[in-house]
Design a protein around this motif. Structure first.
Motif, short mmCIF file in Angstrom:
data_model
loop_
_atom_site.label_atom_id
_atom_site.label_comp_id
_atom_site.label_asym_id
_atom_site.label_seq_id
_atom_site.Cartn_x
_atom_site.Cartn_y
_atom_site.Cartn_z
N LEU A 175 0.68 -1.37 0.04
CA LEU A 175 0.34 -0.42 0.33
C LEU A 175 0.73 1.16 0.37
CD1 LEU A 175 -2.76 -0.69 2.54
CD2 LEU A 175 -3.13 0.45 0.22
N ASP A 176 0.37 2.44 -0.44
CA ASP A 176 0.79 3.03 -0.53
C ASP A 176 0.81 3.61 0.71
OD1 ASP A 176 1.76 6.20 -0.99
OD2 ASP A 176 0.94 6.63 -2.91
N GLY A 177 2.13 4.56 1.36
CA GLY A 177 2.09 4.64 3.16
C GLY A 177 1.76 6.17 3.07
N GLU A 178 2.29 6.95 1.97
CA GLU A 178 1.97 9.02 2.17
C GLU A 178 0.52 8.81 1.99
OE1 GLU A 178 5.07 10.43 -0.78
OE2 GLU A 178 6.62 9.09 0.31
N LYS A 179 -0.47 7.78 0.91
CA LYS A 179 -1.26 7.91 0.54
C LYS A 179 -2.36 8.18 1.43
CE LYS A 179 -1.33 8.72 -4.29
NZ LYS A 179 -1.64 7.50 -5.79
N LEU A 218 -1.33 1.49 -4.63
CA LEU A 218 -0.10 0.79 -4.63
C LEU A 218 0.79 1.47 -4.44
CD1 LEU A 218 -0.89 -2.15 -6.36
CD2 LEU A 218 -1.36 -2.00 -4.53
N ALA A 219 1.74 1.59 -3.77
CA ALA A 219 3.00 2.96 -3.77
C ALA A 219 3.88 2.49 -5.21
CB ALA A 219 4.15 1.07 -2.27
N ASP A 220 3.91 0.97 -6.10
CA ASP A 220 5.02 0.55 -6.85
C ASP A 220 3.65 0.65 -7.64
OD1 ASP A 220 7.17 1.27 -5.33
OD2 ASP A 220 7.03 -0.72 -5.04
N ASP A 221 3.77 1.67 -8.94
CA ASP A 221 3.06 0.91 -10.24
C ASP A 221 2.89 0.10 -10.74
OD1 ASP A 221 2.30 3.50 -9.25
OD2 ASP A 221 2.46 4.72 -11.37
N LEU A 222 1.97 -0.57 -11.37
CA LEU A 222 1.75 -1.80 -12.53
C LEU A 222 2.03 -1.06 -13.51
CD1 LEU A 222 -0.98 -3.66 -10.59
CD2 LEU A 222 1.58 -3.60 -9.98
N THR A 223 2.07 -1.82 -14.46
CA THR A 223 2.40 -1.36 -15.86
C THR A 223 1.69 -2.89 -16.43
OG1 THR A 223 3.97 -3.00 -16.43
CG2 THR A 223 4.78 -0.40 -15.48
N ARG A 224 1.30 -2.45 -18.12
CA ARG A 224 0.17 -2.79 -18.59
C ARG A 224 1.50 -4.66 -18.61
NH1 ARG A 224 -2.73 -2.64 -23.16
NH2 ARG A 224 -3.96 -5.21 -23.73
N GLU A 225 2.82 -4.13 -19.00
CA GLU A 225 3.77 -5.60 -18.74
C GLU A 225 3.53 -6.34 -18.07
OE1 GLU A 225 4.59 -2.80 -19.43
OE2 GLU A 225 4.64 -2.80 -21.61
N ASP A 226 2.66 -6.10 -16.35
CA ASP A 226 2.35 -6.99 -15.50
C ASP A 226 2.05 -7.31 -15.45
OD1 ASP A 226 4.66 -5.79 -13.88
OD2 ASP A 226 3.74 -4.31 -13.42
N VAL A 227 0.32 -6.98 -16.75
CA VAL A 227 -0.69 -8.04 -16.80
C VAL A 227 -0.85 -9.33 -17.87
CG1 VAL A 227 -3.03 -7.95 -17.68
CG2 VAL A 227 -1.67 -5.67 -17.07
N ILE A 228 -0.93 -10.75 -16.61
CA ILE A 228 -0.85 -12.19 -16.57
C ILE A 228 -1.58 -12.09 -17.78
CG2 ILE A 228 -0.55 -14.62 -16.58
CD1 ILE A 228 1.02 -13.74 -13.63
#
Length: 580
Positions: A165-169, A336-346
């Protein structure tokens, strides 16, 4: 024949079930014919069969091939309905969820923990916290709790539980429990449970017309889509559980009254489990401006969704667009703290929610029963339809529609499904206790055994018996090591799979669990199931080629910019080969 073997949906048994449907004549009609093999239709068939009624169930494609295999895979009470002050619906859903966990299907429905992050420290903790407190309180009225109580998480504890989780948000969170289910397997098990109680069930069997005697519907003319043969099935009462196809079936019946059902598209994406770190079996729920966002742990990956957009194309051709996928990624990245990208999509899967509208037409003498989110209506004398509702309350919906349909022809036959479990539940706990011995005997690690128990429950003994007969079936698939070869064989020997896509998309989930969407596993799977289904080399090759073309069309659609374009790609790529 034992009850368990009666439930097996083998290629040979399908012929027997079709023969029994043919035998439903005007002189010897079925008590109930159910049209539609999703969760509502399967639930209605199971309910009617356990009452001792003679029952038929037909489905145009495979069991759960529409909406019922493309959900968020949750059996939940509907926390968001509290915002709408629909307390009765939430109480009903929670009661049904707990019944599933504790009695009806403990092998298919299991608790899952969710973290609901707060972005406004005071307002969210007060508003969301009070809602979840009420949600939990409603689970404790008059029964033993099926899941633990909620708890509040301060900022640092929140990050301990869900480090991604994004702890800053997020300034804190609330942790609570619901349940998850393998939706396609649940429906298939309901169908097998109906068969166990002597229902005649047939997938790939479509209704081409409804039979009338005067103004009363007395059954249907059906077509075996495997052979093209058409025959009549007579029934005292017919139940339509058509989901987003409800209006098509009402028009086919020539009904003057009916339900209006619109389709809303929801898509989900899958992401590798190690891409989003969290405490095991813990997911995220948060609201978006259009829907609810779930980040759900499932086996070795995450299921993330969903969307909620109108679908006006052919329901058979539902597919995701690039915009749909980006929408889900954008809203996941917002928490989320680290962004997901299209390349992460299985993988990606898409489904249509049937949204019930006000009654389409009124006819003299017609009757309707509206129960919160679902409606049961007499479309014509002898033909009742059900639409709306939610997955978790399928049993209540089934009870309602069967009660409604048989009230004049078979009165005094109460529902028994509150006490009768789904097949695989009885004996499940014993196997859980023996899971270490199972792992030792078959050379399976704990993760594998847990996975198998979740899929099969007590029926795992039948799968393991195949390995006893042929130890080579205990090895994983080469291109899909999450599954054993025995599971593929069992899919056609007992679970009613008729085509390659039935195995790859619903008995397993390779169409979104692997980056190649199951394409590389297709030849191996086809080679295993082909002899069971009587395929020659040419048929086997057509099945593999059809699946590859279908997946290629789906992948192509995922790069389009409109529903029209995505649907057009899939319209040209059928899921199963055409008859020859």
């Amino acid at each position: 024949m034992s009850d368990q073997h009666r439930s097996e949906l083998t290629p040979g048994n399908r012929a027997e079930h079709l023969s029994r449907l043919r035998a439903a004549t005007p002189q010897n009609p079925l008590d109930v014919l159910v049209v539609g093999g999703g969760v509502n239709g399967a639930g209605a068939a199971f309910d009617a069969a356990t009452r001792g009624l003679s029952v038929g169930l037909v489905e145009t494609r495979d069991w759960a091939s529409g909406t019922s295999s493309r959900s968020s895979k949750l059996m939940h009470g509907g926390l968001r309905y509290l915002q709408m002050l629909d307390f009765k619906l939430v109480a009903e859903a929670l009661r049904e969820r707990d019944l599933l966990i504790q009695h009806t299907a403990p092998h298919l429905v299991k608790p899952i923990k969710f973290v609901f992050p707060f972005f406004k420290k005071v307002v969210d903790r007060a508003f969301i916290g009070s809602g979840v407190m009420l949600y939990d309180a409603m689970q404790s009225v008059g029964r033993k709790r099926a899941v633990p109580m909620h708890r509040h998480l301060l900022h640092d504890k929140m990050l301990d539980v869900f480090p991604a989780l994004d702890g800053e948000k997020a300034v804190g969170a609330l942790e609570y429990y619901d349940a998850q289910v393998d939706d396609a397997r649940f429906v298939m098990m309901l169908v097998r449970s109906a068969a166990q109680h002597d229902a005649s069930v047939a997938n790939y069997t479509s209704v081409v017309d409804y039979l009338h005697e005067g103004t009363r519907v007395i059954g249907a003319r059906v077509r075996d889509e495997e052979t093209g043969e058409e025959f009549e099935v007579h029934a005292r009462d017919t139940i339509l559980a058509g989901g987003v196809w409800t209006q098509d079936q009402q028009d086919l019946a020539g009904a003057d009254a009916g339900l209006e059902v619109l389709a809303s598209k929801g898509i989900h994406i899958t992401i590798a489990r190690d891409r989003i770190p969290a405490v095991p079996d813990t997911g995220i729920i948060t609201q978006t401006e259009k829907s609810v966002l779930f980040i759900i742990p499932w086996d070795e990956y995450w299921v993330i969704g969903t969307t909620d957009t109108p679908w006006t194309q052919d329901p058979r051709d539902v597919g995701a667009t690039a915009e749909d996928i980006e929408y889900v990624l954008e809203h996941a990245n917002a928490v989320l703290a680290d962004d997901l990208t299209r390349e992460d999509v299985i993988g990606v899967y898409s489904g249509l929610r049937p949204l019930l509208q006000p009654v389409r037409k009124n006819s003299e003498g017609g009757s309707t029963k509206v129960s919160r989110e679902h409606t049961v209506m007499e479309i014509e004398p002898g033909l009742s339809a059900i639409a709306g509702g939610k997955y978790t309350t399928y049993r209540v919906m089934a009870e309602d529609v069967v009660d409604f349909a048989i009230k004049d022809t078979q009165p005094g036959r109460p529902s028994l499904t509150r006490s009768v479990p789904v097949i695989g539940a009885q004996g499940y706990e014993s196997l859980v206790r023996d899971k270490q011995e199972i792992g030792r005997r078959y050379g399976l690690d704990e993760i594998r055994v847990d996975r198998l128990l979740f899929r099969y429950g007590a029926l795992l003994s039948d799968v393991l018996a195949l390995i006893d007969e042929d130890p080579s079936l205990g090895t994983p698939l080469e291109h899909a090591p999450r599954y054993l070869r025995a599971e593929v064989l069992y899919a056609v020997r007992a679970e009613g799979a008729r085509h390659l896509i039935d195995v790859l998309q619903r008995r397993t989930r390779l169409d979104y669990e692997t980056r190649d969407r199951g394409v590389h596993a297709a030849p191996e799977v086809a080679a295993l199931v082909g002899p069971e289904l009587g395929w020659d080399d040419a048929t086997r090759d057509r099945e593999v080629e059809t699946y590859r073309d279908f997946i290629a069309a789906r992948l192509d659609g995922e790069h389009t910019t409109s529903d029209e374009q995505a649907a057009a790609r899939l319209a040209d790529a059928p899921e199963v080969p055409s008859r020859r």
